[in-house]
Motif scaffolding. Sequence first.
Motif, PDB file in Angstrom:
ATOM      1  N   LYS A 125     -79.343  95.299  -9.919  1.00 17.83           N
ATOM      2  CA  LYS A 125     -78.484  95.864  -8.882  1.00 17.83           C
ATOM      3  C   LYS A 125     -77.501  94.798  -8.434  1.00 17.83           C
ATOM      4  CE  LYS A 125     -81.664  99.343  -7.201  1.00 17.83           C
ATOM      5  NZ  LYS A 125     -82.241  99.979  -6.039  1.00 17.83           N
TER       6      LYS A 125
ATOM      7  N   GLU B 269     -74.273  97.297  -3.410  1.00 16.19           N
ATOM      8  CA  GLU B 269     -75.111  98.499  -3.380  1.00 16.19           C
ATOM      9  C   GLU B 269     -75.868  98.664  -2.065  1.00 16.19           C
ATOM     10  OE1 GLU B 269     -77.277  99.455  -7.010  1.00 16.19           O
ATOM     11  OE2 GLU B 269     -75.958  98.092  -8.118  1.00 16.19           O
ATOM     12  N   LYS B 270     -75.832  97.679  -1.191  1.00  9.47           N
ATOM     13  CA  LYS B 270     -76.520  97.807   0.093  1.00  9.47           C
ATOM     14  C   LYS B 270     -75.547  98.143   1.225  1.00  9.47           C
ATOM     15  CE  LYS B 270     -79.718  95.573   3.256  1.00  9.47           C
ATOM     16  NZ  LYS B 270     -80.515  94.382   3.551  1.00  9.47           N
TER      17      LYS B 270
END
Length: 181
Positions: A166, A149-150
């Motif tokens: 996450k 997700e980054k």
Amino acid sequence: MRSLDEDLQAAVAYHGHLCMGMVLGVRMARHGMQILGIDDPLSFRDSIVYVEMDRCATDAVSVVTGCTLGRRRLKVVDYGKMAATFVNLATNEAIRVSPKIVAYPQPGEDPVVFMQSFKDEELFLWKKVFISIPPEDLPGKPLHNVVCEKCGEIVLDRREVAVDSKTFCKACVNKPYYQDI
């Protein structure tokens, strides 16, 4: 099965030079496979080897057993030890082999000739061990993938890290081995 000389020649051709690590790695791999009853490791596809060092012996073990990183049959667990665990996936048997003596040839002495004076039983310790191998660590196609997700990169085979619900790659959660420029 190839002869000891053939395995040594193949290992040296792959690795680029002959040294004690190559001789020990070849002998260790041959001994481990022999104990497991695997007569022709290059055609046997149900084996995995865990090596505990990132040195010359690892190349020798890979060449003798036919286990490679790319085929997910060679696993590096870098303990800095001259040891390897040989796993027969067909029987779920595993043995760990390590040198029991530390002996080096004199400068200029041929390591192959020097090591010929030792029988495998004098040179190596071995013991039966159990290894629980998760399905995502077995050879074959990836069984699971997610997107970090980054950074947006794909993470295969359950190597992701969950933080606050996450999903991230290890590099985004921990300090990566590289730095962005």
